[in-house]
Design a protein around this motif. Structure first.
Motif, short mmCIF file in Angstrom:
data_model
loop_
_atom_site.label_atom_id
_atom_site.label_comp_id
_atom_site.label_asym_id
_atom_site.label_seq_id
_atom_site.Cartn_x
_atom_site.Cartn_y
_atom_site.Cartn_z
N ARG A 167 1.03 -1.26 0.05
CA ARG A 167 0.31 0.46 0.02
C ARG A 167 0.91 0.89 0.00
N SER A 168 1.99 1.04 0.13
CA SER A 168 3.10 2.55 0.21
C SER A 168 4.09 1.98 0.62
N GLU A 169 5.43 2.74 -0.28
CA GLU A 169 6.87 2.62 -0.31
C GLU A 169 7.38 3.33 -0.47
N THR A 170 8.71 2.91 0.23
CA THR A 170 10.14 4.40 0.35
C THR A 170 10.74 4.66 -0.43
N ALA A 171 10.77 6.06 -0.86
CA ALA A 171 11.64 5.98 -2.07
C ALA A 171 12.54 7.68 -1.53
N ASN A 172 13.25 8.22 -2.20
CA ASN A 172 14.04 9.35 -2.18
C ASN A 172 13.47 9.43 -0.48
N GLY A 173 13.51 8.18 0.89
CA GLY A 173 13.50 8.96 2.02
C GLY A 173 11.89 9.36 2.79
N ALA A 174 10.87 8.97 1.46
CA ALA A 174 9.54 9.46 1.78
C ALA A 174 8.85 8.46 1.02
N THR A 175 7.36 8.17 2.74
CA THR A 175 6.50 7.13 1.80
C THR A 175 5.74 7.58 0.83
N HIS A 176 5.21 6.71 0.18
CA HIS A 176 4.38 7.13 -1.68
C HIS A 176 3.28 6.42 -1.08
N PRO A 177 1.96 6.52 -1.74
CA PRO A 177 1.22 5.10 -1.62
C PRO A 177 0.96 4.78 -3.03
N LYS A 178 0.61 3.31 -3.05
CA LYS A 178 0.72 2.19 -4.51
C LYS A 178 -0.39 1.44 -3.72
N LEU A 179 -0.19 1.02 -5.02
CA LEU A 179 -1.85 -0.34 -4.88
C LEU A 179 -0.93 -1.12 -5.91
N VAL A 180 -0.89 -2.64 -5.04
CA VAL A 180 -0.83 -3.51 -5.94
C VAL A 180 -1.25 -4.89 -5.74
#
Length: 191
Positions: free
Chosen positions: A91-104
């Motif tokens: 539901r979320s993942e970290t990129a560039n030190g910040a958490t970002h929403p996603k759906l899989v």
């Protein structure tokens, strides 16, 4: 976590040309279901890199305007049989030190071919990450071959998917450090 019908030991296989064909077929199906919600559908992950060994599971990235909204995305995808993965890391993942929403989404029950459908915000750092991973390994044969050899060795000793993913994560961070340096040197931009 895989759904019960997906549980199997991790197996990394040599690259298969059929993965590109599978992606193209899935992209048409998913694009048709989502219509204008899908701003772009990308073949990402290891199966998108010719010559790279991978698990026989095609990863697709659907880029949407703004954070992925379950209310607008779940109905058309579940109508096709796709299943929203419930785990927090899907539901979320970290990129560039910040958490970002996603759906899989997982494929329909009984699907002959495995896939993961990642839905991320167009222009978001996590969408960029997936594209940079692919493009870096397409451009650097030595990095591609080393990454494939690492995954083959890892899968040979770690057969559980969760353990495999946890061990692979820090190595992915090292790989992506090299990818970021390559991007800065070449002026790479996501397309």
């Amino acid at each position: 976590m895989p759904f019960p019908d997906e549980v199997a030991p991790v197996e990394v296989v040599p690259h298969r040309a059929a993965w590109a064909t599978r992606f193209a077929r899935l992209a048409v199906e998913l694009g048709g279901a989502l219509g204008p919600l899908a701003l772009a559908i990308d073949h990402v992950g290891s199966t998108s890199v010719p010559g790279l060994a991978a698990k026989d599971c095609v990863d697709l990235q659907i880029r949407v305007a703004g954070p992925p909204q379950p209310a607008s995305l779940v109905p058309p995808l579940t109508a096709l049989g796709y299943r929203l993965r419930p785990e927090p890391w899907n539901r979320s993942e970290t990129a560039n030190g910040a958490t970002h929403p996603k759906l899989v989404f997982a494929p329909p029950v009984g699907a002959a071919e495995r896939c993961n459908v990642h839905v991320r915000a167009h222009g978001g750092p996590n969408a960029r990450f997936a594209l940079l991973f692919r493009d870096y390994l397409l451009a650097d044969a030595a990095a591609r071959d080393a990454w494939g050899a690492f995954k083959i060795r890892l899968a040979g000793s770690v057969r559980d998917l969760t353990d495999y993913g946890q061990i692979k994560a820090p190595a992915t961070a090292v790989l992506m450090g090299a990818a970021e340096r390559w991007a800065a040197t070449t002026g790479w931009r996501e397309s």
